[in-house]
Design a protein around this motif. Structure first.
Motif, PDB file in Angstrom:
ATOM      1  N   ARG A 170      -3.110  22.991 -46.853  1.00 48.29           N
ATOM      2  CA  ARG A 170      -2.970  23.891 -45.698  1.00 48.29           C
ATOM      3  C   ARG A 170      -1.587  24.528 -45.834  1.00 48.29           C
ATOM      4  O   ARG A 170      -0.671  23.903 -46.350  1.00 48.29           O
ATOM      5  CB  ARG A 170      -3.000  23.086 -44.418  1.00 48.29           C
ATOM      6  CG  ARG A 170      -4.190  22.132 -44.357  1.00 48.29           C
ATOM      7  CD  ARG A 170      -3.922  21.043 -43.333  1.00 48.29           C
ATOM      8  NE  ARG A 170      -4.136  21.560 -42.008  1.00 48.29           N
ATOM      9  CZ  ARG A 170      -5.003  21.035 -41.139  1.00 48.29           C
ATOM     10  NH1 ARG A 170      -5.705  19.976 -41.477  1.00 48.29           N
ATOM     11  NH2 ARG A 170      -5.156  21.550 -39.933  1.00 48.29           N
ATOM     12  N   GLU A 180      -2.193  33.208 -43.825  1.00 48.21           N
ATOM     13  CA  GLU A 180      -2.423  32.997 -42.389  1.00 48.21           C
ATOM     14  C   GLU A 180      -2.626  31.515 -42.102  1.00 48.21           C
ATOM     15  O   GLU A 180      -3.108  30.756 -42.944  1.00 48.21           O
ATOM     16  CB  GLU A 180      -3.686  33.756 -41.963  1.00 48.21           C
ATOM     17  CG  GLU A 180      -3.577  35.259 -42.171  1.00 48.21           C
ATOM     18  CD  GLU A 180      -4.930  35.971 -41.949  1.00 48.21           C
ATOM     19  OE1 GLU A 180      -5.886  35.311 -41.469  1.00 48.21           O
ATOM     20  OE2 GLU A 180      -5.022  37.157 -42.259  1.00 48.21           O
ATOM     21  N   ALA A 181      -2.288  31.120 -40.893  1.00 44.54           N
ATOM     22  CA  ALA A 181      -2.561  29.747 -40.448  1.00 44.54           C
ATOM     23  C   ALA A 181      -4.073  29.597 -40.534  1.00 44.54           C
ATOM     24  O   ALA A 181      -4.800  30.544 -40.263  1.00 44.54           O
ATOM     25  CB  ALA A 181      -2.097  29.564 -39.014  1.00 44.54           C
ATOM     26  N   GLY A 182      -4.565  28.492 -40.943  1.00 47.99           N
ATOM     27  CA  GLY A 182      -6.012  28.327 -41.043  1.00 47.99           C
ATOM     28  C   GLY A 182      -6.531  28.613 -42.452  1.00 47.99           C
ATOM     29  O   GLY A 182      -7.663  28.254 -42.794  1.00 47.99           O
ATOM     30  N   ASP A 183      -5.717  29.270 -43.267  1.00 49.26           N
ATOM     31  CA  ASP A 183      -6.108  29.462 -44.670  1.00 49.26           C
ATOM     32  C   ASP A 183      -6.144  28.107 -45.366  1.00 49.26           C
ATOM     33  O   ASP A 183      -5.412  27.192 -44.987  1.00 49.26           O
ATOM     34  CB  ASP A 183      -5.082  30.334 -45.410  1.00 49.26           C
ATOM     35  CG  ASP A 183      -5.233  31.809 -45.079  1.00 49.26           C
ATOM     36  OD1 ASP A 183      -4.282  32.567 -45.370  1.00 49.26           O
ATOM     37  OD2 ASP A 183      -6.284  32.197 -44.525  1.00 49.26           O
ATOM     38  N   GLU A 185       3.395  30.994 -43.195  1.00 50.47           N
ATOM     39  CA  GLU A 185       2.508  31.869 -42.418  1.00 50.47           C
ATOM     40  C   GLU A 185       3.140  33.234 -42.159  1.00 50.47           C
ATOM     41  O   GLU A 185       4.312  33.335 -41.808  1.00 50.47           O
ATOM     42  CB  GLU A 185       2.133  31.173 -41.099  1.00 50.47           C
ATOM     43  CG  GLU A 185       1.262  29.934 -41.328  1.00 50.47           C
ATOM     44  CD  GLU A 185       1.134  29.032 -40.103  1.00 50.47           C
ATOM     45  OE1 GLU A 185       1.290  29.546 -38.973  1.00 50.47           O
ATOM     46  OE2 GLU A 185       0.867  27.824 -40.281  1.00 50.47           O
ATOM     47  N   PRO A 220       4.149  25.735 -42.274  1.00 48.98           N
ATOM     48  CA  PRO A 220       4.469  26.719 -41.219  1.00 48.98           C
ATOM     49  C   PRO A 220       5.321  27.884 -41.759  1.00 48.98           C
ATOM     50  O   PRO A 220       5.080  29.042 -41.415  1.00 48.98           O
ATOM     51  CB  PRO A 220       5.239  25.888 -40.191  1.00 48.98           C
ATOM     52  CG  PRO A 220       4.756  24.493 -40.386  1.00 48.98           C
ATOM     53  CD  PRO A 220       4.427  24.350 -41.847  1.00 48.98           C
ATOM     54  N   ARG A 264     -10.577  31.620 -46.647  1.00 50.10           N
ATOM     55  CA  ARG A 264     -10.262  32.122 -45.297  1.00 50.10           C
ATOM     56  C   ARG A 264     -11.559  32.258 -44.547  1.00 50.10           C
ATOM     57  O   ARG A 264     -12.421  33.070 -44.919  1.00 50.10           O
ATOM     58  CB  ARG A 264      -9.546  33.473 -45.443  1.00 50.10           C
ATOM     59  CG  ARG A 264      -9.158  34.121 -44.132  1.00 50.10           C
ATOM     60  CD  ARG A 264      -8.214  35.305 -44.369  1.00 50.10           C
ATOM     61  NE  ARG A 264      -6.886  34.866 -44.802  1.00 50.10           N
ATOM     62  CZ  ARG A 264      -5.926  35.696 -45.244  1.00 50.10           C
ATOM     63  NH1 ARG A 264      -6.153  36.987 -45.322  1.00 50.10           N
ATOM     64  NH2 ARG A 264      -4.752  35.224 -45.619  1.00 50.10           N
TER      65      ARG A 264
END
Ligand code: ATP
Ligand code: ATP
Lengths: 215, 215
Positions: B153, B195-198, B159, B156, B181
């Motif tokens: 993941r 992106e967060a969640g990638d 991102e 931070p 994604r």
């Protein structure tokens, strides 16, 4: 670095003990067969002949100290279930158990095994994959993805060209991870010229790599 | 697509049969136990109760037609050796045999087994590695290389930045293979914004990935 209890010292249990000791863990090994206990005694920290369905015996060997316990008993389904249950009662967080079949596995999971393993079944599946796809012994599949990764020799058309000239990713549907040239491993750049004798580590989809590797 | 003979229908042999059939091979399965033969009969093309140390019996079931034979007999070392020898005499090119220990393996190799497998020992080693390195169940090691590959993941700090801005390879000592994604998997470019969640599939050295994955 961890205290690990291995119950059942057949071939699976003994291999487990040896690898855990190699990885610097403290291993307590238990089996009701004197012979199996003696086979592993020089390898592990503590090797005890005991019946794993006897809670007193387990307490005596310090089972409560274990952070992880593996019930590696094979054919004896009843003993495997009882031992797993006792180890959960002793408060061991992570109890892994070996199962003989799907129903056995279900019971083990219900009584608290955090993971159930099927050594013979898993290896049977693995060998089948290797036999059907001999190239796969050179490639590793990335868990949870359709991608495989492995080392290839350059195709003749690649020699003398740079990665940029080859437009590698687009032409071959494979990502270059690194290269091995005369034993030196490095990450190539767009202007790196490929040479015969190079070994290129690539990632790609099975069907794209397969056409490449067919010898 | 291949004719494959499986001798010995314990858990390993049966799992092998099932996977080989799934991969569209023609499987001939043999065991001296009626029960084991019946357990696999609906799965394979031919399932026969026979003693694998009986050359006549093997000839009768068409063993000579097999391109590959696997002797999956477990505890019975003598039968495993004799069956392997007979199958080589029948002219089967590729005979793979299961061994109980190193000496057994040596004999099998000497009498012509092209490959010897140790299902319980291999799985014991594998489980030990998983227990010691839980992150490794997410990562695959590339055969013959120190590199591991797996999905991570984004940190931070990543991102909202592009791969180029992050200077990913240099900063993290890891190569990005592809990204996932929202279920779409693609190969990112230098200007792709993370992106967060990638979920990013990376390759790198164990020690570099380890610090990343420690949760
Ligand atoms: N109640 C018990 N307490 C302790 N050990 C036990 C108990 N029951 C069985 N065992 C041990 O578990 C070990 C593995 O079980 P078993 O031999 O039945 O399975 P296996 O499938 O042949 O094992 P492997 O494939 O690992 O060689 C044996 O060494 C046996 O002595
Ligand atoms: N001479 C023989 N001819 C045919 N089959 C045999 C012969 N000897 C043993 N077998 C079969 O080989 C199979 C596997 O052997 P065995 O049960 O001894 O090993 P195992 O280690 O318990 O097997 P697994 O771990 O795969 O369950 C058994 O189903 C057995 O009936």
């Amino acid at each position: 670095n961890k205290v690990i209890l291995v119950v059942g010292l057949g071939r699976f249990g003994q291999a487990l003990c040896k690898s855990l000791v190699e990885q610097k863990n403290q291993v307590i090994a238990i089996d009701r067969s004197r012979q199996h206990v003696e086979e592993i005694a020089t390898v592990v920290d503590i090797a005890i002949q005991a019946d794993a369905t006897d809670m007193e015996a387990l307490l005596k060997v310090g089972a409560k100290e274990a952070e992880i316990a593996i019930v590696a008993i094979g054919g004896n389904i009843e003993a495997s279930i009882l031992a797993t249950s006792i180890l959960k009662d002793l408060g061991i967080q992570n109890v892994i158990a070996r199962a003989q079949n799907a129903i056995h596995a279900r019971v083990l999971a219900r009584i608290g095994a955090s993971r159930v393993v099927f050594p013979e079944k898993d290896m049977g599946e693995r060998l089948a994959m290797l036999l059907v796809n001999p190239w796969m012994s050179h490639f590793a599949q990335l868990p949870g993805s359709p991608f495989h990764v492995g080392e290839i020799r350059p195709l003749p058309e690649m020699e003398g060209k740079t990665l940029a000239e080859l437009d590698f990713r687009t032409q071959y549907n494979a990502v270059v991870l690194n290269m091995n040239r005369s034993g030196e491993r490095f990450i190539p750049r767009a202007d790196t010229v490929i040479e015969a004798g190079d070994r290129i580590l690539v990632a790609g989809l099975k069907e794209d790599l397969e056409t490449w590797v067919v010898e």
